[in-house]
Write a protein that holds these residues in place. Structure first.
Motif, PDB file in Angstrom:
ATOM      1  N   GLY A 138      33.783  17.794  44.220  1.00  0.00           N
ATOM      2  CA  GLY A 138      34.888  18.071  43.256  1.00  0.00           C
ATOM      3  C   GLY A 138      35.849  17.170  43.210  1.00  0.00           C
ATOM      4  O   GLY A 138      36.967  17.252  42.184  1.00  0.00           O
ATOM      5  N   ASP A 167      34.437  11.860  35.329  1.00  0.00           N
ATOM      6  CA  ASP A 167      35.551  11.214  35.584  1.00  0.00           C
ATOM      7  C   ASP A 167      35.850   9.827  35.168  1.00  0.00           C
ATOM      8  O   ASP A 167      35.253   8.762  35.838  1.00  0.00           O
ATOM      9  N   SER A 207      34.562  18.803  33.690  1.00  0.00           N
ATOM     10  CA  SER A 207      33.808  19.647  34.575  1.00  0.00           C
ATOM     11  C   SER A 207      32.985  20.509  33.564  1.00  0.00           C
ATOM     12  O   SER A 207      33.491  21.155  32.594  1.00  0.00           O
ATOM     13  N   ASP A 252      40.451  15.090  38.758  1.00  0.00           N
ATOM     14  CA  ASP A 252      38.959  15.617  39.074  1.00  0.00           C
ATOM     15  C   ASP A 252      39.175  16.951  39.797  1.00  0.00           C
ATOM     16  O   ASP A 252      38.731  17.832  39.453  1.00  0.00           O
ATOM     17  N   PRO A 253      39.877  17.060  41.040  1.00  0.00           N
ATOM     18  CA  PRO A 253      40.036  18.600  41.646  1.00  0.00           C
ATOM     19  C   PRO A 253      40.428  19.675  40.483  1.00  0.00           C
ATOM     20  O   PRO A 253      40.089  20.686  40.603  1.00  0.00           O
ATOM     21  N   SER A 255      39.940  19.759  37.259  1.00  0.00           N
ATOM     22  CA  SER A 255      38.997  20.220  36.236  1.00  0.00           C
ATOM     23  C   SER A 255      38.290  21.380  36.913  1.00  0.00           C
ATOM     24  O   SER A 255      37.847  22.275  36.172  1.00  0.00           O
ATOM     25  N   THR A 256      37.860  20.980  38.028  1.00  0.00           N
ATOM     26  CA  THR A 256      37.001  21.782  38.883  1.00  0.00           C
ATOM     27  C   THR A 256      37.690  23.295  39.019  1.00  0.00           C
ATOM     28  O   THR A 256      37.064  24.267  39.060  1.00  0.00           O
TER      29      THR A 256
HETATM   30 MG    MG Z   1      36.087  17.561  38.816  1.00  0.00          MG
END
Ligand code: MG
Ligand code: ADP
Length: 295
Positions: A138, A167, A207, A252-253, A255-256
């Motif tokens: 993630g 990403d 995501s 990135d983190p 969106s998760t």
């Molecule tokens: Mg992500």
């Protein structure tokens, strides 16, 4: 990282342009190798063993990524949690295999970022539950994309687009015009987009529940790769979340994280963050925008 990497860039010298692409790909392969959970010799596999049994010494680079991951865990009250892998390791999405209930509930006790003890300055890592395992799926792609962009900047490149799966980072514009970035229609054939955004100089992470999934033959439920750490099961409120911001190491983190939090709590979180915006597609196909995008 289990995905495709693509690079587009401009350079006046074709040979130097090609070498810049090679440098990006080399960087991607390096990160992939280092943190591949399926390779028993990777740094990630080694520290998963050592930190569960005692104390692991991690690389400076890994301690930076772990520190960031734990930051997003605290910010989201545990919606983002790299120890999700303690449960997710028992799923096989390709073969449609989920863990048995007793194994699932034992493994779920190890899903808790507060059990991950990281000493950044000494690069020491310990897991307070021996069943705890971490995975960087993630966050690693966004980190790798940022590192790759830094390589291009060092080479004087001003217009580029790099993506690793969902990403992306855009450096400059597409030489006088914006880059056109699509958000996939989560329930249509691959390549069909729901929205297209003109963007430049930004990171963009999506995501979705369509990347790795299977449909449970009994319930028809979609079992996919984004796990709600509270239940150990797939997060169900959304079909897709995209986050825009300055760096992939954050988008990135995030969106998760927002995928797990859902529309209400996810949008509330993103509104507290100055440089970030989000687009969500909920389970009914409705599109939601954060306030920075409503114009
Ligand atoms: Mg992500
Ligand atoms: P992808 O581009 O692979 O779709 P995402 O940004 O959507 O990546 O992240 C999904 C990945 O994040 C999963 O494949 C898994 O490795 C990891 N992951 C799943 N659930 C969580 C969670 N709750 N916290 C942190 N990481 C997670």
């Amino acid at each position: 990282m289990g995905t495709e990497v693509s690079v587009t860039l401009w350079h006046e010298d074709a040979g130097q342009g090609r070498r810049a692409i090679d440098a990006v790909m080399e960087q991607m392969h390096r990160v992939d190798k280092q943190w591949n959970p399926e390779d028993a010799d990777s740094e990630l596999s080694q520290i998963n063993i050592d930190a569960a049994n005692g104390v692991a010494t991690v690389s400076t680079e890994l301690s930076l990524v772990l520190d960031k991951a734990l930051y997003y865990s605290r910010l989201s009250g545990g919606a983002f949690d790299i120890s999700f892998a303690s449960v997710a390791r028992y799923y096989n999405y390709r073969e449609g295999i989920a863990p048995q209930p007793d194994l699932q509930s034992k493994a779920l006790k190890a899903v808790d970022y507060r059990l991950i003890k990281l000493d950044v300055s000494r690069r020491r890592l310990h897991f307070e539950n021996p069943d705890l395992q971490i995975d960087l799926g993630g966050i690693a792609k966004g980190y790798a994309v940022d590192r790759a962009v830094a390589l291009l900047e060092q080479r004087g490149i001003e217009h580029a687009s790099i993506s690793a799966g969902g990403d992306s980072r855009l450096l400059g514009d597409r030489r006088g015009r914006p880059w056109m970035v699509g958000i996939r229609n989560p329930r249509a054939a691959e390549g069909e987009v729901a929205l297209v955004l003109p963007l430049q100089d930004i990171a963009f992470s999506t995501s979705g529940d369509y990347e790795r999934f299977y449909l449970d033959p009994e319930s028809g439920e979609r079992i996919h790769h984004i796990i709600n750490p509270g239940t150990g099961k797939s997060a169900g409120e959304l079909m897709s979340v995209s986050v825009l911001g300055p760096r992939g190491f954050d988008t990135d983190p995030l969106s998760t994280t927002l995928f797990v939090l859902g529309v209400e709590r996810g949008m509330a979180l993103v509104e507290t963050l100055d440089d970030f915006d989000a687009i969500m597609i909920d389970a009914d196909g409705q599109v939601h925008y954060s306030s920075g995008l409503t114009d």
